[in-house]
Write a protein that holds these residues in place. Structure first.
Motif, PDB file in Angstrom:
ATOM      1  N   PHE A   5       0.866  -1.178   0.000  1.00 50.25           N
ATOM      2  CA  PHE A   5       0.000   0.000   0.000  1.00 50.25           C
ATOM      3  C   PHE A   5       0.900   1.224   0.000  1.00 50.25           C
ATOM      4  O   PHE A   5       1.553   1.522   0.993  1.00 50.25           O
ATOM      5  CB  PHE A   5      -0.904  -0.081   1.241  1.00 50.25           C
ATOM      6  CG  PHE A   5      -1.708   1.147   1.508  1.00 50.25           C
ATOM      7  CD1 PHE A   5      -2.351   1.832   0.481  1.00 50.25           C
ATOM      8  CD2 PHE A   5      -1.868   1.614   2.798  1.00 50.25           C
ATOM      9  CE1 PHE A   5      -3.107   2.965   0.734  1.00 50.25           C
ATOM     10  CE2 PHE A   5      -2.619   2.741   3.067  1.00 50.25           C
ATOM     11  CZ  PHE A   5      -3.230   3.420   2.035  1.00 50.25           C
ATOM     12  N   THR A  10       5.219   5.315   2.384  1.00 42.83           N
ATOM     13  CA  THR A  10       4.201   5.020   3.408  1.00 42.83           C
ATOM     14  C   THR A  10       4.833   4.212   4.549  1.00 42.83           C
ATOM     15  O   THR A  10       5.902   3.619   4.401  1.00 42.83           O
ATOM     16  CB  THR A  10       3.039   4.184   2.825  1.00 42.83           C
ATOM     17  OG1 THR A  10       3.606   3.009   2.239  1.00 42.83           O
ATOM     18  CG2 THR A  10       2.222   4.950   1.812  1.00 42.83           C
ATOM     19  N   PHE A  11       4.103   4.143   5.652  1.00 47.04           N
ATOM     20  CA  PHE A  11       4.512   3.239   6.738  1.00 47.04           C
ATOM     21  C   PHE A  11       4.493   1.803   6.224  1.00 47.04           C
ATOM     22  O   PHE A  11       5.324   0.987   6.616  1.00 47.04           O
ATOM     23  CB  PHE A  11       3.542   3.378   7.923  1.00 47.04           C
ATOM     24  CG  PHE A  11       3.742   4.620   8.721  1.00 47.04           C
ATOM     25  CD1 PHE A  11       4.782   4.718   9.632  1.00 47.04           C
ATOM     26  CD2 PHE A  11       2.903   5.711   8.561  1.00 47.04           C
ATOM     27  CE1 PHE A  11       4.973   5.871  10.381  1.00 47.04           C
ATOM     28  CE2 PHE A  11       3.079   6.865   9.298  1.00 47.04           C
ATOM     29  CZ  PHE A  11       4.114   6.947  10.212  1.00 47.04           C
ATOM     30  N   THR A  12       3.515   1.512   5.344  1.00 48.54           N
ATOM     31  CA  THR A  12       3.413   0.139   4.831  1.00 48.54           C
ATOM     32  C   THR A  12       4.660  -0.234   4.034  1.00 48.54           C
ATOM     33  O   THR A  12       5.096  -1.384   4.051  1.00 48.54           O
ATOM     34  CB  THR A  12       2.141  -0.019   3.972  1.00 48.54           C
ATOM     35  OG1 THR A  12       1.041   0.522   4.703  1.00 48.54           O
ATOM     36  CG2 THR A  12       1.868  -1.472   3.658  1.00 48.54           C
ATOM     37  N   PRO A  50      -1.650  -2.633   5.907  1.00 46.30           N
ATOM     38  CA  PRO A  50      -1.847  -2.352   7.339  1.00 46.30           C
ATOM     39  C   PRO A  50      -3.148  -2.989   7.799  1.00 46.30           C
ATOM     40  O   PRO A  50      -4.126  -3.031   7.044  1.00 46.30           O
ATOM     41  CB  PRO A  50      -1.971  -0.823   7.383  1.00 46.30           C
ATOM     42  CG  PRO A  50      -2.465  -0.432   6.028  1.00 46.30           C
ATOM     43  CD  PRO A  50      -1.971  -1.477   5.064  1.00 46.30           C
ATOM     44  N   VAL A  82       4.725   3.996  15.446  1.00 42.05           N
ATOM     45  CA  VAL A  82       4.260   5.027  14.516  1.00 42.05           C
ATOM     46  C   VAL A  82       4.447   6.411  15.124  1.00 42.05           C
ATOM     47  O   VAL A  82       3.818   6.746  16.118  1.00 42.05           O
ATOM     48  CB  VAL A  82       2.775   4.784  14.155  1.00 42.05           C
ATOM     49  CG1 VAL A  82       2.222   5.928  13.326  1.00 42.05           C
ATOM     50  CG2 VAL A  82       2.621   3.480  13.385  1.00 42.05           C
ATOM     51  N   PHE A  84       4.968  10.528  13.556  1.00 42.77           N
ATOM     52  CA  PHE A  84       4.767  11.229  12.292  1.00 42.77           C
ATOM     53  C   PHE A  84       5.714  12.425  12.148  1.00 42.77           C
ATOM     54  O   PHE A  84       6.153  12.997  13.142  1.00 42.77           O
ATOM     55  CB  PHE A  84       3.327  11.731  12.201  1.00 42.77           C
ATOM     56  CG  PHE A  84       2.319  10.613  12.274  1.00 42.77           C
ATOM     57  CD1 PHE A  84       1.953   9.917  11.143  1.00 42.77           C
ATOM     58  CD2 PHE A  84       1.756  10.259  13.497  1.00 42.77           C
ATOM     59  CE1 PHE A  84       1.041   8.882  11.212  1.00 42.77           C
ATOM     60  CE2 PHE A  84       0.833   9.227  13.578  1.00 42.77           C
ATOM     61  CZ  PHE A  84       0.478   8.530  12.433  1.00 42.77           C
ATOM     62  N   HIS A 101      -3.650  10.351   5.727  1.00 44.91           N
ATOM     63  CA  HIS A 101      -4.514   9.173   5.872  1.00 44.91           C
ATOM     64  C   HIS A 101      -5.358   9.359   7.144  1.00 44.91           C
ATOM     65  O   HIS A 101      -4.846   9.860   8.157  1.00 44.91           O
ATOM     66  CB  HIS A 101      -3.609   7.938   5.994  1.00 44.91           C
ATOM     67  CG  HIS A 101      -4.346   6.635   6.006  1.00 44.91           C
ATOM     68  ND1 HIS A 101      -4.871   6.108   7.159  1.00 44.91           N
ATOM     69  CD2 HIS A 101      -4.629   5.775   5.022  1.00 44.91           C
ATOM     70  CE1 HIS A 101      -5.453   4.954   6.874  1.00 44.91           C
ATOM     71  NE2 HIS A 101      -5.320   4.730   5.578  1.00 44.91           N
ATOM     72  N   HIS A 103      -6.147   7.465   9.523  1.00 49.19           N
ATOM     73  CA  HIS A 103      -5.540   6.892  10.724  1.00 49.19           C
ATOM     74  C   HIS A 103      -4.462   7.815  11.287  1.00 49.19           C
ATOM     75  O   HIS A 103      -4.301   7.910  12.505  1.00 49.19           O
ATOM     76  CB  HIS A 103      -4.919   5.523  10.409  1.00 49.19           C
ATOM     77  CG  HIS A 103      -5.824   4.401  10.740  1.00 49.19           C
ATOM     78  ND1 HIS A 103      -5.528   3.462  11.702  1.00 49.19           N
ATOM     79  CD2 HIS A 103      -7.023   4.077  10.246  1.00 49.19           C
ATOM     80  CE1 HIS A 103      -6.527   2.623  11.771  1.00 49.19           C
ATOM     81  NE2 HIS A 103      -7.446   2.961  10.900  1.00 49.19           N
ATOM     82  N   ALA A 104      -3.746   8.467  10.412  1.00 51.47           N
ATOM     83  CA  ALA A 104      -2.702   9.394  10.860  1.00 51.47           C
ATOM     84  C   ALA A 104      -3.348  10.641  11.466  1.00 51.47           C
ATOM     85  O   ALA A 104      -2.953  11.087  12.553  1.00 51.47           O
ATOM     86  CB  ALA A 104      -1.811   9.761   9.680  1.00 51.47           C
ATOM     87  N   GLN A 107      -4.489  10.324  14.914  1.00 54.28           N
ATOM     88  CA  GLN A 107      -3.433  10.171  15.928  1.00 54.28           C
ATOM     89  C   GLN A 107      -2.677  11.467  16.215  1.00 54.28           C
ATOM     90  O   GLN A 107      -1.740  11.463  17.027  1.00 54.28           O
ATOM     91  CB  GLN A 107      -2.445   9.090  15.478  1.00 54.28           C
ATOM     92  CG  GLN A 107      -3.082   7.719  15.515  1.00 54.28           C
ATOM     93  CD  GLN A 107      -2.128   6.668  15.005  1.00 54.28           C
ATOM     94  OE1 GLN A 107      -1.102   6.392  15.613  1.00 54.28           O
ATOM     95  NE2 GLN A 107      -2.453   6.086  13.879  1.00 54.28           N
ATOM     96  N   SER A 126      -3.364   7.857   1.531  1.00 52.41           N
ATOM     97  CA  SER A 126      -2.265   7.390   2.391  1.00 52.41           C
ATOM     98  C   SER A 126      -1.477   8.597   2.877  1.00 52.41           C
ATOM     99  O   SER A 126      -1.665   9.714   2.371  1.00 52.41           O
ATOM    100  CB  SER A 126      -1.330   6.456   1.610  1.00 52.41           C
ATOM    101  OG  SER A 126      -0.626   7.214   0.644  1.00 52.41           O
ATOM    102  N   THR A 127      -0.564   8.364   3.824  1.00 56.37           N
ATOM    103  CA  THR A 127       0.270   9.471   4.323  1.00 56.37           C
ATOM    104  C   THR A 127       1.198   9.979   3.210  1.00 56.37           C
ATOM    105  O   THR A 127       1.470  11.177   3.121  1.00 56.37           O
ATOM    106  CB  THR A 127       1.112   9.005   5.525  1.00 56.37           C
ATOM    107  OG1 THR A 127       1.893   7.884   5.136  1.00 56.37           O
ATOM    108  CG2 THR A 127       0.250   8.655   6.726  1.00 56.37           C
ATOM    109  N   THR A 169       1.420   0.140  14.743  1.00 47.84           N
ATOM    110  CA  THR A 169       0.536  -0.377  13.695  1.00 47.84           C
ATOM    111  C   THR A 169       1.004  -1.775  13.316  1.00 47.84           C
ATOM    112  O   THR A 169       2.202  -2.052  13.264  1.00 47.84           O
ATOM    113  CB  THR A 169       0.527   0.567  12.466  1.00 47.84           C
ATOM    114  OG1 THR A 169       0.033   1.834  12.879  1.00 47.84           O
ATOM    115  CG2 THR A 169      -0.372   0.034  11.359  1.00 47.84           C
TER     116      THR A 169
END
Ligand SMILES: O=C(O)C(=O)Cc1ccccc1
Length: 297
Positions: A5, A10-12, A50, A82, A84, A101, A103-104, A107, A126-127, A169
């Motif tokens: 993703f 991305t974190f992914t 994720p 996680v 940022f 995103h 989810h970000a 948070q 996405s982020t 995550t």
């Protein structure tokens, strides 16, 4: 090839790099369903997506995409901390819009209220898509993974941004059904059950786990998108389907919910959980086998 993703940054992607072998090519997709679809079509061997966050909960896009369409099973999980970074265009003016995103954004709500109270908050896929949009001039700031600055020439306005310290995550590496990972003694099994609309349906499922001493590590519900009030239950439990009691429990879940889908048995990324008592179940299953063969009583 391993789908993830994306886009890049991305974190992914960070999680996917942890899963990939050194020669394996990583291919970004803009959405979770698109990454999973590439794996279903056989264009990539596996996909990294994720699945849940310790602050914001499940990633609904992943839950839906794993349940609908051809089955995929998880063979590994990763848990990433996680934090940022907030990225802006170099020399850019005031921050009127901030994107990321959902989810970000969830948070960093308090941080945004304190530091960018005037900014409009916009959700992106996405982020990293947010960082790309900031570069393109669409938004003024992106809440991104720290690695995003390596891919997008942006300036770092703030680092280590998070309302909740130690947020984590969890990511899954999924493949089409095939050989399962060997049991390690510290495994997790994921299933999704569509429960019947009747009194005690959920407690029946949970009782099957409890009476076998199986520890439930997560339960989430999502509407089936059919009738109002009809739900799917996403269940994660300690143990591997190869273990007799886990196999028995899954068979029982299937008896209650014929539409049960197996989503994988794979090693847990972090130690812990309740795995005690398996020996008795193995010994009991062996005893039944000897009885069946006419050698025991
Ligand atoms: O958008 C990303 O970077 C993702 O990989 C999804 C995500 C978003 C927020 C926290 C963790 C993962």
């Amino acid at each position: 090839m391993l789908a993830y993703f994306g886009p890049q940054g991305t974190f992914t992607e960070q999680a996917a790099r942890g899963f990939a072998s050194p020669q394996q090519e990583l291919v970004p997709f803009d959405t979770v369903p698109a990454a999973l679809a590439a794996t279903r079509r056989g264009e990539t061997q596996s996909a990294c997506v994720p699945v849940e966050n310790s602050v914001e909960g499940a990633v609904p896009a992943t839950m839906d995409a794993l349940t609908e369409g051809e089955p995929l099973v998880a063979v590994a999980e990763a848990v990433l901390p996680v934090r940022f970074s907030v990225l802006v265009r170099p020399g850019g003016g005031p921050v009127r819009t901030v994107a990321s995103h959902p989810h970000a954004l969830a948070q960093v709500r308090h941080w945004l209220a304190e530091h960018l109270p005037e900014a409009d908050v916009v959700a992106t896929t996405s982020t990293a898509a947010a960082a790309r949009s900031v570069l393109g001039g669409e938004f003024d700031a992106a809440v991104s993974a720290p690695v995003a600055v390596r891919h997008y020439p942006l300036e770092v306005l703030a680092t280590d941004v998070a309302d909740v310290r130690d947020a984590k995550t969890r990511f899954l590496l999924v493949r089409p059904p095939g050989e399962l990972p060997e049991p390690t003694g510290h495994d997790r099994t994921s299933v999704v059950c569509t429960a019947a609309d009747k009194v005690g349906a959920l407690s029946e499922l949970l009782a099957e786990l409890a009476l076998r001493g199986i520890n439930l590590t997560r339960i989430e519900s999502r509407p089936t998108k059919g009738r109002l009030g009809e739900y799917r239950f996403y269940i994660d439990l300690d143990g591997h389907v190869a273990e007799p009691r886990v196999g028995d429990a899954l068979a029982a879940l299937h008896r209650h919910c014929p539409q049960t889908r197996f989503l994988g048995s794979y090693p847990k990324a972090e130690p812990g959980g309740v795995v005690a008592g398996n020996e008795e179940f193995v010994a009991a299953a062996e005893w039944v086998e000897t009885v069946r063969r006419g050698h025991g009583a």
